[in-house]
Scaffold this motif. Structure first.
Motif, mmCIF file in Angstrom:
data_model
loop_
_atom_site.group_PDB
_atom_site.id
_atom_site.type_symbol
_atom_site.label_atom_id
_atom_site.label_comp_id
_atom_site.label_asym_id
_atom_site.label_seq_id
_atom_site.Cartn_x
_atom_site.Cartn_y
_atom_site.Cartn_z
ATOM 1 N N ALA A 1 93.250 34.053 -2.309
ATOM 2 C CA ALA A 1 93.085 32.488 -2.321
ATOM 3 C C ALA A 1 93.088 32.312 -0.795
ATOM 4 O O ALA A 1 92.639 31.599 -0.183
ATOM 5 C CB ALA A 1 94.021 31.675 -2.887
ATOM 6 N N SER A 2 94.362 33.060 0.103
ATOM 7 C CA SER A 2 94.430 32.682 1.356
ATOM 8 C C SER A 2 93.504 33.397 2.271
ATOM 9 O O SER A 2 92.935 32.553 3.319
ATOM 10 C CB SER A 2 95.877 33.329 1.794
ATOM 11 N N ASN A 3 92.558 34.176 1.733
ATOM 12 C CA ASN A 3 91.614 34.882 2.434
ATOM 13 C C ASN A 3 90.375 33.866 2.549
ATOM 14 O O ASN A 3 89.646 33.561 3.736
ATOM 15 C CB ASN A 3 91.090 36.126 2.210
ATOM 16 N N VAL A 4 89.954 33.352 1.228
ATOM 17 C CA VAL A 4 88.914 32.315 0.981
ATOM 18 C C VAL A 4 89.054 31.322 1.897
ATOM 19 O O VAL A 4 88.271 30.629 2.632
ATOM 20 C CB VAL A 4 88.767 32.086 -0.383
ATOM 21 N N ILE A 5 90.274 30.544 1.860
ATOM 22 C CA ILE A 5 90.807 29.554 2.488
ATOM 23 C C ILE A 5 90.688 29.585 4.096
ATOM 24 O O ILE A 5 89.984 28.858 4.819
ATOM 25 C CB ILE A 5 92.048 28.815 2.128
ATOM 26 N N ALA A 6 90.944 30.925 4.640
ATOM 27 C CA ALA A 6 90.939 31.184 5.995
ATOM 28 C C ALA A 6 89.485 31.189 6.438
ATOM 29 O O ALA A 6 88.966 30.702 7.345
ATOM 30 C CB ALA A 6 91.468 32.319 6.291
ATOM 31 N N GLN A 7 88.690 31.631 5.589
ATOM 32 C CA GLN A 7 87.171 31.945 5.918
ATOM 33 C C GLN A 7 86.540 30.572 5.962
ATOM 34 O O GLN A 7 85.544 30.113 6.596
ATOM 35 C CB GLN A 7 86.632 32.806 4.970
ATOM 36 N N LEU A 8 86.888 29.625 4.874
ATOM 37 C CA LEU A 8 86.319 28.230 4.773
ATOM 38 C C LEU A 8 86.717 27.459 6.008
ATOM 39 O O LEU A 8 85.870 26.356 6.411
ATOM 40 C CB LEU A 8 86.787 27.440 3.372
ATOM 41 N N VAL A 9 88.023 27.540 6.321
ATOM 42 C CA VAL A 9 88.434 27.044 7.651
ATOM 43 C C VAL A 9 87.543 27.342 8.965
ATOM 44 O O VAL A 9 87.283 26.576 9.775
ATOM 45 C CB VAL A 9 89.864 27.323 7.664
ATOM 46 N N GLU A 10 87.287 28.573 9.117
ATOM 47 C CA GLU A 10 86.673 29.169 10.013
ATOM 48 C C GLU A 10 85.124 28.440 10.211
ATOM 49 O O GLU A 10 84.550 28.085 10.971
ATOM 50 C CB GLU A 10 86.118 30.792 10.035
ATOM 51 N N VAL A 11 84.456 28.394 9.001
ATOM 52 C CA VAL A 11 83.271 27.570 8.761
ATOM 53 C C VAL A 11 83.259 26.141 9.054
ATOM 54 O O VAL A 11 82.756 25.481 9.882
ATOM 55 C CB VAL A 11 82.492 27.702 7.468
ATOM 56 N N ARG A 12 84.432 25.430 8.750
ATOM 57 C CA ARG A 12 84.929 24.156 9.095
ATOM 58 C C ARG A 12 84.827 23.825 10.564
ATOM 59 O O ARG A 12 84.475 22.821 11.168
ATOM 60 C CB ARG A 12 86.172 23.636 8.521
ATOM 61 N N ALA A 13 85.682 24.792 11.246
ATOM 62 C CA ALA A 13 85.831 24.784 12.736
ATOM 63 C C ALA A 13 84.466 24.804 13.493
ATOM 64 O O ALA A 13 84.202 24.008 14.382
ATOM 65 C CB ALA A 13 86.687 25.846 13.249
ATOM 66 N N MET A 14 83.454 25.427 13.075
ATOM 67 C CA MET A 14 82.187 25.524 13.659
ATOM 68 C C MET A 14 81.565 24.093 13.407
ATOM 69 O O MET A 14 80.672 23.925 14.340
ATOM 70 C CB MET A 14 81.027 26.399 12.836
ATOM 71 N N ILE A 15 81.692 23.236 12.488
ATOM 72 C CA ILE A 15 81.142 21.928 12.392
ATOM 73 C C ILE A 15 82.176 20.875 12.947
ATOM 74 O O ILE A 15 81.852 19.999 13.681
ATOM 75 C CB ILE A 15 80.748 21.592 10.847
ATOM 76 N N GLU A 16 83.376 21.128 12.474
ATOM 77 C CA GLU A 16 84.150 19.736 12.796
ATOM 78 C C GLU A 16 84.861 19.763 14.060
ATOM 79 O O GLU A 16 85.192 18.609 14.654
ATOM 80 C CB GLU A 16 85.582 19.971 11.472
ATOM 81 N N VAL A 17 84.942 20.577 14.845
ATOM 82 C CA VAL A 17 85.276 20.557 16.261
ATOM 83 C C VAL A 17 84.337 19.949 17.061
ATOM 84 O O VAL A 17 84.497 18.947 17.710
ATOM 85 C CB VAL A 17 85.624 21.832 16.840
ATOM 86 N N GLY A 18 82.943 20.004 16.836
ATOM 87 C CA GLY A 18 81.918 19.331 17.693
ATOM 88 C C GLY A 18 81.969 18.287 17.060
ATOM 89 O O GLY A 18 81.636 17.091 17.813
ATOM 90 N N ALA A 19 82.030 17.894 15.787
ATOM 91 C CA ALA A 19 81.875 16.424 15.116
ATOM 92 C C ALA A 19 82.985 15.413 15.746
ATOM 93 O O ALA A 19 82.776 14.316 16.343
ATOM 94 C CB ALA A 19 82.202 16.290 13.695
ATOM 95 N N ALA A 20 84.183 16.180 15.880
ATOM 96 C CA ALA A 20 85.282 15.469 16.543
ATOM 97 C C ALA A 20 84.981 15.079 18.193
ATOM 98 O O ALA A 20 85.279 13.768 18.576
ATOM 99 C CB ALA A 20 86.723 16.177 16.537
#
Length: 227
Positions: A80-99
């Motif tokens: 679970a921790s690895n899946v969540i960490a990878q999802l967070v990496e994808v989020r960062a690609m989108i959400e940092v720019g959105a912010a």
């Protein structure tokens, strides 16, 4: 039947590059009709998990070609921790720019709504109401995605929403992670209030790094069963 066939692929019974048995044999093995098996193969083919080659059979595609996020998440569900960490990496690609975009467009009404979301997170945390906490957390991030002024951003983010909700439920079940999230969300608001795209992006990145590190620390320690 689709889930059962996918599980057999994920387990390695039908490894990458292998050919599926004939529909008649799959039907016999699963106790399902050939029509049901055919539909399962069709669904997995539409998700690029499988590839039909006329006259040769149906092959299992490499995971890199799969277009179903649910299938990819299930492939790694043992950690679970690895899946969540990878999802967070994808989020960062989108959400940092959105912010960064949102910081230059933020209205008083949106700012007030963000404050309310964080207050709801605090209330839910105090009550150990994980579902309410997740709803407020998702609402906070959705406001940034929807308000960044680029309709392609929330549209791009949509496919991972379901997996993200499941991930946030796992992380938010840990009290320490909820506490850290409240602090990080408050910092994002402070950065947005400055109107600085750089500050907003940095605050969002800090939040996502904290989420990734917390998942690895607390969920790995708990193990996949208790995550």
């Amino acid at each position: 039947m689709t889930d059962r066939l996918l599980d057999r692929i994920i387990s390695g019974e039908f490894p990458e590059g292998s050919t599926l048995p004939p529909e008649s044999l799959l039907a016999e093995q699963s106790g399902a009709s050939r029509l049901t098996v055919r539909e399962a193969v069709r669904v997995l083919s539409s998700q690029h998990v499988l590839r039909a080659v006329q006259g040769r059979g149906t092959y299992v595609n490499p995971v890199a070609r799969w277009t179903s996020l649910d299938a990819v998440v299930r492939l790694q569900r043992g950690d679970a921790s690895n899946v969540i960490a990878q999802l967070v990496e994808v989020r960062a690609m989108i959400e940092v720019g959105a912010a960064e975009l949102f910081a230059t467009r933020l209205t008083e009404a949106e700012l007030s709504a963000l404050h309310q979301d964080v207050e709801q997170m605090r209330t839910a945390h105090a009550r150990t109401d994980v579902d309410a906490f997740v709803r407020a957390d998702l609402a906070f991030h959705d406001r940034i995605l929807d308000g960044c002024g680029n309709p392609f951003v929330p549209a791009t983010f949509l496919p991972i929403s379901r997996a993200l909700r499941d991930a946030r439920t796992r992380t938010s079940s840990v009290a320490q992670i909820r506490e850290h999230a409240i602090v990080e969300h408050s910092s994002i608001i402070e950065a947005l209030e400055t109107g600085s795209a750089e500050a907003a992006g940095s605050a969002m990145r800090s939040h996502l790094v904290q989420t990734r590190d917390d998942a690895r620390r607390y969920l790995s320690a708990a193990g996949p069963e208790s995550a």
